[in-house]
Design an enzyme around this catalytic site. Sequence first.
Site, short mmCIF file in Angstrom:
data_model
loop_
_atom_site.label_atom_id
_atom_site.label_comp_id
_atom_site.label_asym_id
_atom_site.label_seq_id
_atom_site.Cartn_x
_atom_site.Cartn_y
_atom_site.Cartn_z
N LEU A 17 -6.66 0.22 10.82
CA LEU A 17 -6.83 1.18 11.91
C LEU A 17 -6.97 0.49 13.26
O LEU A 17 -6.52 1.01 14.27
CB LEU A 17 -8.07 2.05 11.65
CG LEU A 17 -8.02 2.90 10.38
CD1 LEU A 17 -9.37 3.59 10.16
CD2 LEU A 17 -6.91 3.93 10.46
N GLY A 52 -8.74 -2.18 -2.07
CA GLY A 52 -8.40 -3.53 -2.53
C GLY A 52 -7.84 -4.42 -1.44
O GLY A 52 -7.28 -5.48 -1.74
N GLY A 55 0.82 -1.19 0.00
CA GLY A 55 0.00 0.00 0.00
C GLY A 55 0.86 1.24 0.00
O GLY A 55 2.05 1.21 -0.35
N GLU A 104 -1.79 -3.43 -6.66
CA GLU A 104 -2.73 -2.45 -7.21
C GLU A 104 -2.05 -1.09 -7.32
O GLU A 104 -2.28 -0.34 -8.26
CB GLU A 104 -4.00 -2.35 -6.36
CG GLU A 104 -3.80 -1.81 -4.96
CD GLU A 104 -5.09 -1.76 -4.16
OE1 GLU A 104 -6.02 -2.55 -4.45
OE2 GLU A 104 -5.18 -0.93 -3.25
N GLY A 144 2.19 4.81 2.21
CA GLY A 144 2.37 5.33 3.56
C GLY A 144 3.70 4.95 4.15
O GLY A 144 4.56 4.32 3.50
#
Length: 428
Positions: free
Chosen positions: A311, A334, A213, A236, A215
């Site tokens: 989270l 995703g 992802g 993705e 970050g």
Amino acid sequence: MTAEQAVALIPDGARICMALGVAQPPAILAALAARAAAGEIEGASLYYLLSTSVAGHTVLRRDLRHRLRPISLFHSAVERAIDVEAAAIGDRDVDLIPVAFSRVPRMLRDEVGVDTLVTQVAPPDENGDFSLGTNVDYAHGAARSCARVIVEVNRHMPRTGGNGTIPLSAVTAIVEHDRPLPEIPSAARRPEDEAIGAIIAGLIDDGACLQMGIGAVPEAVCAALHAHRHLGIHSELMTPGLAALMQAGIVDNSRKVNHPGQTIFTFAMGDRQFYEFLDGNPDVAAHPVDYVNDVAVIARNPNMVSVNATLEVDLHGACNSEGMNGRQYSAAGGQLDFVRGASASVGGKSIIACHATAARGTVSRIVPRLSGPVTTPRNDVHIVVTEFGAADLRGKSLTQRGEALIAIAHPRFRDELTAQLYARRSGL
């Protein structure tokens, strides 16, 4: 034609598909916002994922919402700021459709019935085909189903290989507007991120195929992989951290079964140097999201490793990755696509990562019960990582899962979590 002429083709009540992220077309969106402000369009809806300030300063302005209704499929900081402002004045939040990223093209076509696509593209090739560049994702499908396809040609948009072009015959209007793409700065990494990155890197074998992802944690993982060899990428999202692994020779995609020798992605975000890396690079290929995020396609590569953030995680392993304090923070995206794809891969691992605490250490992210939606069900969660270690939940009972998760929670919350675990009378 001009942007003003192009948006004049969009009728009242249009269902507009707006490109994701850096592909959001600034000239077209500014002209559409001006048209709405002048009362020249009514009852239109905007469907999109992950807006940037380009959309935030134009079509997503609060004063235009009675004419251009935003319907988000994945919130960003733009929607979060709008929702805070809306709450202060008693207005409505930005509406959201919960949907897996892999299913977005089909949903937009069959259930929403979008009729207009607006997106940025690279200049046409010798055949007149436009490359969708950084954002093939759902724009590829929309370009083939929408009655109107309005493109903003930008020489700064990289041309990417794969399956991400729009033929000239499908285009309704062309607007030429050169403007540097939005740049996404690298997230500042904290000690917790470095610790999580090192733990995750230790779980990744040479020859694995990666999905990451965006970050600080994924960037920390990439930074910790520089002793690895023969890694692959099927993700993705393509990021500068993954590109750096390619440039260092750590990613060569040599062990991939599906698309050997190539990095596969569906959208990309980064800085100018990263966009230059993508431009015309035969070692990277962009494909539609309903292909890239297809669980069966993901699983074709052995040793698939997905790394995603959450989270909060409850004591049974279920993850909420999209809601905080009673408000939508992001969306499912995703995550579950790749959790399930990696789980179906031979030798695959699905990793969910989070800091052990939030709110400056005052709140545990390992919780007795989730405070928001279940993004990844407990049945699907494999490995959870915090800065205190990794918990492999496969084959563990509910009590064993709780004990494993408490062991990676912040020490100051472990006694309280243990009491909560053993106070439960059932698995619900």
